[in-house]
Design a protein around this motif. Structure first.
Motif, PDB file in Angstrom:
ATOM      1  N   VAL A   1      28.558  68.638 -16.945  1.00 42.66           N
ATOM      2  CA  VAL A   1      27.572  68.873 -16.024  1.00 42.66           C
ATOM      3  C   VAL A   1      26.613  69.148 -17.672  1.00 42.66           C
TER       4      VAL A   1
ATOM      5  N   LEU B   1      21.258  71.405 -15.062  1.00 42.15           N
ATOM      6  CA  LEU B   1      21.261  72.554 -14.415  1.00 42.15           C
ATOM      7  C   LEU B   1      19.879  74.078 -15.275  1.00 42.15           C
TER       8      LEU B   1
ATOM      9  N   TRP C   1      15.346  68.253 -13.776  1.00 47.33           N
ATOM     10  CA  TRP C   1      16.545  69.472 -12.376  1.00 47.33           C
ATOM     11  C   TRP C   1      17.224  68.803 -11.659  1.00 47.33           C
ATOM     12  N   ALA C   2      18.740  68.070 -11.733  1.00 45.98           N
ATOM     13  CA  ALA C   2      18.597  68.237  -9.755  1.00 45.98           C
ATOM     14  C   ALA C   2      18.863  69.218  -8.921  1.00 45.98           C
TER      15      ALA C   2
ATOM     16  N   LYS D   1      27.479  73.229  -4.372  1.00 48.93           N
ATOM     17  CA  LYS D   1      26.395  71.822  -4.866  1.00 48.93           C
ATOM     18  C   LYS D   1      26.612  70.800  -5.967  1.00 48.93           C
ATOM     19  N   ILE D   2      27.020  72.260  -6.853  1.00 50.16           N
ATOM     20  CA  ILE D   2      26.452  71.051  -7.795  1.00 50.16           C
ATOM     21  C   ILE D   2      27.907  70.028  -8.309  1.00 50.16           C
ATOM     22  N   ARG D   3      27.201  68.850  -9.163  1.00 48.93           N
ATOM     23  CA  ARG D   3      27.871  67.763  -8.647  1.00 48.93           C
ATOM     24  C   ARG D   3      27.765  67.218 -10.468  1.00 48.93           C
TER      25      ARG D   3
ATOM     26  N   ALA E   1      20.480  70.407  -7.147  1.00 50.31           N
ATOM     27  CA  ALA E   1      21.536  71.506  -6.305  1.00 50.31           C
ATOM     28  C   ALA E   1      21.566  72.518  -8.798  1.00 50.31           C
ATOM     29  N   GLY E   2      20.699  71.679  -9.330  1.00 51.30           N
ATOM     30  CA  GLY E   2      21.154  72.447 -10.456  1.00 51.30           C
ATOM     31  C   GLY E   2      20.156  73.271 -10.403  1.00 51.30           C
TER      32      GLY E   2
ATOM     33  N   ASP F   1      25.095  66.377 -12.674  1.00 53.14           N
ATOM     34  CA  ASP F   1      23.874  67.161 -12.723  1.00 53.14           C
ATOM     35  C   ASP F   1      23.026  67.983 -13.932  1.00 53.14           C
TER      36      ASP F   1
END
Length: 264
Positions: A31, A215, A181-182, A208-210, A184-185, A213
């Protein structure tokens, strides 16, 4: 309740520190932690956490108003930025005047409605051409290089993530690729703490972060009453490590590696 949460968080921190050597062996689930500037009130804490956890981040900098009655790229903060460079963090532009894109202006040549939120012209709206927008991106990068001695990445992040295809093409034409950014990020440190508690934001992020991603957090948000970083930053890092994640800078990101190599 708060005391139990804090105790639990620090149990995770201790566990992460004990197994820190594991994360240095490889990065199968990367990440990319990034910070935009802000009032800088949590900047010392952020630096302490990143150093303790042996995490490298990418910082997007603008000359934003600070709690120290200056801006985030002034001489007061220069030693802070220089120390981050020595630790191996990466830097990029957030536009010098934290200049929000408000819309494209019709015409053959690219022009944009821009509203800075920092600097002498904060709050006023201007029409900038591509060269003026590029100059504002470059001004932040040049200031970062001057105070750190390290060349920033040829990347930028538009304030608020507000862009258009024309704006992105203009920035790319002068050597800067945009970084968003993602979903979830988005770590939520800009949201009102009355509705989005730090406990809720931490739980959502860990759920939720994958892998892959990007952040996003900030070095201080004026409007949030219960600051995010003191409560959530270290538990987030430790919690992600416990799930097998590891942290890289945007220099290692597969979407930007080639661009960086070609434009550095």
């Amino acid at each position: 309740m708060r005391s139990r949460r804090v105790a639990s968080a620090w149990l995770l921190v201790a566990a992460g520190a004990a197994s820190g050597a594991v994360w240095a062996q490889g990065c199968a689930k990367p990440v990319y932690l990034t910070f935009d500037t802000g009032h800088m009130g949590v900047a010392p804490l952020v630096a302490e956490v990143l150093k303790r956890q042996d995490v490298r981040a990418t910082f997007f900098a603008a000359a934003e108003r600070t709690q120290t009655d200056g801006d985030s790229l002034d001489n007061h903060w220069a030693p802070w930025w220089k120390a981050r460079a020595a630790e191996g963090h990466e830097f990029a532009s957030h536009t010098y005047d934290h200049a929000y894109w408000r819309g494209d202006v019709k015409g053959v040549e690219p022009r944009f409605r821009i509203r800075p939120t920092a600097g002498a012209f904060a709050g006023r709206e201007f029409t900038w051409d591509a060269a003026q927008y590029c100059a504002n991106i470059a001004k932040s990068s040049e200031r970062l290089q001057l105070i750190t001695g390290k060349k920033p990445l040829p990347l930028f992040r538009a304030p608020g993530g507000k862009t258009s295809p024309r704006l992105l093409a203009a920035a790319k034409g002068c050597g800067y690729e945009h970084v968003a950014w993602a979903p979830a990020g988005f770590l939520g440190d800009e949201l009102p703490s009355e509705k989005f508690s730090n406990e809720l934001l931490l739980a959502q992020a860990l759920d939720k972060i994958r892998p892959g991603d990007i952040l996003l957090a900030h070095l201080g948000i004026w409007s949030r009453k219960d600051p995010w970083a003191p409560a959530d930053l270290e538990p987030l890092i430790v919690g992600l490590k416990a799930k097998g994640y590891c942290f890289e800078t945007l220099r290692q990101h597969p979407a930007y590696r080639g661009w960086i190599a070609a434009h550095s």
